[in-house]
Design an enzyme around this catalytic site. Structure first.
Site, mmCIF file in Angstrom:
data_model
loop_
_atom_site.group_PDB
_atom_site.id
_atom_site.type_symbol
_atom_site.label_atom_id
_atom_site.label_comp_id
_atom_site.label_asym_id
_atom_site.label_seq_id
_atom_site.Cartn_x
_atom_site.Cartn_y
_atom_site.Cartn_z
ATOM 1 N N LYS A 162 0.843 -1.205 0.000
ATOM 2 C CA LYS A 162 0.000 0.000 0.000
ATOM 3 C C LYS A 162 0.875 1.250 0.000
ATOM 4 O O LYS A 162 0.568 2.221 -0.702
ATOM 5 C CB LYS A 162 -0.946 -0.025 1.214
ATOM 6 C CG LYS A 162 -2.047 -1.076 1.070
ATOM 7 C CD LYS A 162 -2.781 -1.362 2.371
ATOM 8 C CE LYS A 162 -3.705 -2.561 2.220
ATOM 9 N NZ LYS A 162 -4.214 -3.081 3.501
ATOM 10 N N GLN A 183 -4.157 -2.014 9.934
ATOM 11 C CA GLN A 183 -3.978 -3.308 9.280
ATOM 12 C C GLN A 183 -4.470 -4.411 10.224
ATOM 13 O O GLN A 183 -4.083 -4.457 11.379
ATOM 14 C CB GLN A 183 -2.489 -3.519 8.939
ATOM 15 C CG GLN A 183 -2.210 -4.781 8.159
ATOM 16 C CD GLN A 183 -2.878 -4.794 6.777
ATOM 17 O OE1 GLN A 183 -2.875 -3.802 6.052
ATOM 18 N NE2 GLN A 183 -3.467 -5.923 6.415
ATOM 19 N N ASP A 201 -10.789 3.124 4.894
ATOM 20 C CA ASP A 201 -10.856 1.668 4.719
ATOM 21 C C ASP A 201 -12.279 1.150 4.990
ATOM 22 O O ASP A 201 -12.559 -0.024 4.810
ATOM 23 C CB ASP A 201 -9.844 1.010 5.676
ATOM 24 C CG ASP A 201 -9.434 -0.387 5.234
ATOM 25 O OD1 ASP A 201 -9.591 -0.703 4.045
ATOM 26 O OD2 ASP A 201 -8.954 -1.157 6.087
#
Ligand code: NAP
Length: 275
Positions: A49, A93, A116
């Site tokens: 990313k 994450q 996200d």
């Protein structure tokens, strides 16, 4: 369905918009990635990313915390990023180590920076067809369907999987587009029979090649979100490709779309926060 090609088209637009934010404000859009512990797969995802951000004019900031981090410490770290005006998007994450209350950590992300799409606010926005950030993989699946002009109104969409970041939200997004949605999961009886009635199948399970070619209606659209050991999806591609009208490969289908949507939503967040 070539997710790599479509994601490149999205990223070209992201780079243009990121440059516009930078020239208007003097600062690049910034995505902060929080990584807890040293799981190698998570570290690889975060690095991927970061590289994609760098290639498209987005600054990335890595906050790496030890695997002994407590929920309070993680919530504090994320709260700091939520309050930091130089950070426009936040990615935690996951999975996080087992001592951490993952939901509490997600909820420390300010909704305006939830690029996200993991907070309850974002989930509710998807459910209410309201403004907000989509979960990235579901959002990517919809963008890929649209890129190929797949008609969803009235189509029967069968979603296999009901996780809060993937199966449930992709069903909600399909419903919002007037598909008739059936959710299947590990307790579903006669899964092959249900899949056979689908115009659109979304496989979001995490079981290698669960969906077989003979389960599918000829001409249907198959979106394989699964990613299993050995670069294998949740659909037996070599069988399904003989039956489906459209199908996503693994890799190169849904995966690249997920990152493209993450970056796209980061620039959208930066545009909104710097206006
Ligand atoms: P998850 O949280 O483990 O959820 C899996 C879902 O599949 C659950 O709802 C489960 O049912 C259902 N399921 C499990 N075995 C089944 C079976 N034999 N028949 C029918 N349903 C079954 O997984 P996830 O996070 O949603 O991820 C699913 C897959 O997508 C994984 O391969 C993951 O790596 C991949 N993924 C890809 C991306 C991407 O960017 N491409 C992003 C996220 C995830 P129950 O609810 O009854 O347990």
């Amino acid at each position: 369905m070539d997710g790599t090609r479509v994601s490149k088209e999205i990223l070209a637009g992201v780079a243009t918009r990121a440059a516009a934010v930078e020239s208007a404000t003097g600062a690049r859009p910034c995505l902060a990635a929080v990584l807890v512990g040293d799981d190698p797969a998570s570290a690889t995802y975060v690095r991927m990313k970061e590289n994609r951000c760098a290639a498209n004019g987005i600054e990335s900031r890595l906050i790496a915390l030890p695997d002994t981090t407590s929920t309070d410490q993680l919530v504090d770290a994320i709260g700091g990023l939520s309050a930091d005006p130089t950070v426009h998007g936040i990615l935690l994450q996951h999975p996080v180590p087992s001592q951490i209350d993952e939901r509490a950590a997600f909820e420390a992300i300010a909704p305006a920076k939830d690029v996200d799409g993991v907070t309850m606010h974002s989930f509710a926005a998807m459910a209410f067809d309201d403004e907000g950030f989509a979960s990235c993989t579901p959002g990517g699946i919809l963008r890929l369907l649209d890129a190929y002009g797949i008609a969803l109104r009235g189509a029967h969409a069968v979603v296999i999987g009901r996780s809060p970041i993937l199966g449930k939200p992709v069903g909600m997004l399909l419903l919002a587009r007037d598909a008739t949605v059936t959710y299947c999961h590990s307790k579903t009886r006669d899964l092959p029979e249900i899949v056979r009635t689908a115009d659109v199948v979304v496989a979001a399970v995490g079981v290698a090649e669960l969906v077989r070619g003979h389960w599918l209606k000829r001409g249907c659209v198959v979106m394989d979100a699964g990613y299993n050991a050995g670069n294998v999806g949740d659909v037996a591609f070599h069988e399904a490709v003989e039956v489906a009208g459209h199908i996503t490969p693994v890799p190169g289908g849904v995966g690249p779309m997920t990152i493209a949507v993450l970056l796209d939503q980061t620039v959208t967040a930066a545009e909104a926060q710097t206006h």
